[in-house]
Design an enzyme around this catalytic site. Structure first.
Site, PDB file in Angstrom:
ATOM      1  CE  LYS A 179       8.716 -20.111 -37.740  1.00  0.00           C
ATOM      2  NZ  LYS A 179       9.408 -19.184 -38.574  1.00  0.00           N
ATOM      3  CB  SER A 251       7.711 -15.888 -38.539  1.00  0.00           C
ATOM      4  OG  SER A 251       8.555 -16.839 -39.182  1.00  0.00           O
ATOM      5  CB  SER A 275      11.818 -15.979 -39.587  1.00  0.00           C
ATOM      6  OG  SER A 275      10.577 -15.277 -40.416  1.00  0.00           O
TER       7      SER A 275
END
Length: 545
Positions: A179, A251, A275
């Protein structure tokens, strides 16, 4: 009104009384308000400015963490330091498939066996996954940066080590993605934000170090919602491989979508409030939100030091166990991290466990675990704290604002990708008084005590994305494994049918420091089901609208 104006009109306190009202503090009389204004001007503001100058001039929370350490331990439980690694199951007899498509959807354990037996090289695997990332990214918008040069360098090193008889374990030569809030030197770490899209941080994130030492090969920095919020980022909006008309949620959007689509064997994401759980459920992958503090966060953009967690997105619970084993451990630069000695999830005797199931549990999971000898009982968590989401929002938003104070003060929030998200929340956070932030932490403590007393089973099964459980689990610091349990037809499919599906998942929750229990139960369920092995219709997308 500027501060000079306030001083000149010290007796005209009505505007200040209005200001105090938004702090729920309009109980002061005029004399006291004038006294407060004088004290704030002479004392509070200089101190605040000095603190900001000292520690808040750089956004992101990568430096100078606050020494308000959250400890999720329950009562007097003593957590032992880690002394040994997990014992992985032997899967000998794995043969290399003929098609690269089949290779792309193999598990980490299976790919590791191919590398170990020299049926495939790390360089070959790296080429396969970089090709898939580039092939599908134009549709999914899941990749920020291809780390191609680094990937081939690491893959070559992995192959050369194996040729010399050095094998680092099941992650040796396995490609993966990070990420893009996780920093890697010489590559952009954009945090998904147009404000920071050219940012290069000379910081080697702890989780990246751990994976590198295990022999894993970084092939891409994956999309994150801007500043780790939702699935909207400066490059677009990440889509769901199972239904390209829909989005991935966030996210950790790129981590979930890329794993689901067979673009990487596994990926690393993060969670503050949903997330990991939300995109994993939306994209139909197995993922672990570990116990708070289990994985170090040095080099990772910070939202909240007492909530942020790093975890894996994988094809299976077994793969999550392998990744967790590699990244567990005390990070010397993360005050909240600790050396947790988990039991080996591959060795847990699940017939000794009592597992609860909530009203919203997927009953197939309950029936299968019961058939494997687990004692399954109806269960409900009882607690009196009735504003769990409010406690989390106070905590998360104030902490986030502390890390992006300069960003807000300089007006950079005006350029944020989704104006109804962080900009609105952080403006509201600006007027949360310190005393109410502390009261929220006291309420959090009460919640943790009540959950501890109510958690009378070894684990429980329940919805993984229910907002109440997402907020409660993150505040308490408990682990949850997200497990695919099936699919349903999309609403209003075209007349000639569609391969698009809506994923069904469940969560396996365990007490803090008992991630191995959730992982063992997940492996038991997946040993007799195939939901986690299904492939999204990524080559049969149909219309985007």
């Amino acid at each position: 009104m500027d501060k000079a104006g306030c001083s000149e009109k010290i007796n005209e306190v009505s505007p200040l009384k209005c200001a105090f009202a938004i702090f729920d503090a309009d109980f002061f009389n005029d004399t006291k308000i004038a006294e407060i204004e004088k004290g704030a001007t002479e004392l509070n503001i200089p101190i605040s400015r000095a603190n900001r100058k000292l520690v808040a001039s750089i956004n992101g929370g990568l430096h100078d963490p606050p020494y308000l350490i959250f400890n999720p331990e329950w009562g007097n439980e003593q957590v032992q330091s880690r002394s040994k690694r997990f014992s992985y199951p032997s899967i000998s007899g794995i043969q290399r498939p003929e098609s690269e498509e089949d290779i792309a959807f193999m598990t980490v354990l299976e790919l590791g066996e191919l590398i170990k037996t020299k049926q495939i090289t790390s360089e070959e695997l790296t080429r396969i996954f970089l090709h898939r990332l580039k092939r599908y990214n134009h549709v999914l918008e899941a990749v920020v940066t291809y780390t191609e040069e680094l990937a081939y360098k690491q893959a070559k090193e992995a192959d050369e080590m194996l040729a010399r008889g050095i094998y680092l374990g099941p992650l040796h030569g396995i490609p993966y993605g990070l990420k893009d809030i996780i920093s890697v030197p010489q590559y952009k770490t954009t945090w998904g934000s147009r404000t920071f899209k050219d940012q290069v941080l000379d910081i080697e994130a702890w989780v990246y170090k751990k994976l590198k030492s295990a022999g894993a090969v970084l092939v891409a920095k994956l999309a994150t919602g801007s500043l780790a919020y939702s699935d909207i980022w400066f490059g677009g909006r990440t889509r769901n491989p199972w239904n390209i008309k829909k989005y991935s949620s966030g996210s950790s959007s790129g981590s979930a979508a890329s794993t689901s689509a067979g673009m990487v064997p596994f990926a690393i994401g993060s969670e503050t409030c949903g997330s990991i759980t939300s995109p994993a459920a939306r994209c139909g992958v197995t993922a672990l939100r570990p116990t708070f503090g289990a994985v170090g966060r040095t080099g990772v953009m910070s939202i909240s030091e007492s909530l942020d967690k790093i975890g894996p997105f994988c094809r299976s619970a077994a793969d999550c166990s392998i990744i967790l084993d590699a990244i567990l451990g005390k990070d010397p630069d993360d005050p909240s991290s600790k050396d947790i000695s988990l039991d080996d999830p591959f060795s847990v005797d699940i017939t000794n466990l009592t597992v609860g199931y909530l009203d919203d549990a997927e009953m197939e999971v309950v029936r299968i675990l019961e058939s494997k000898g687990v004692k399954m009982v109806p269960f409900k968590l009882n607690y009196t704290v009735n504003h769990v989401q409010g406690i989390l929002n106070f905590t998360m938003d104030v902490d986030m604002l502390a890390h992006f104070d300069e960003w807000q003060r300089t007006g950079e929030d005006d350029f944020y990708e989704a104006q109804d998200q962080w900009p609105v929340e952080l403006r509201r956070a600006r007027v949360i008084p310190a005393v109410d932030y502390v009261q929220a932490q006291r309420a959090r403590g009460k919640l943790i005590r009540e959950i501890r007393e109510s958690f009378t089973v070894d684990a429980f099964i329940g919805n993984a994305t229910d907002p109440e459980k997402v907020c409660m689990g993150n505040l308490v610091g408990m682990p949850v494994l997200i497990v695919p349990t099936g699919f349903t037809q999309i609403s209003k499919p075209p007349p000639d049918g569609s391969r698009r599906r809506k994923t069904i998942t469940t969560g396996i929750y365990a007490p803090p420091n008992h991630d191995h229990v959730a992982l063992a139960l997940g492996m038991a369920y997946q040993s007799v089901t195939e939901h986690h092995r299904q492939r999204p219709p990524i080559d049969d997308l149909g219309p985007m609208t």
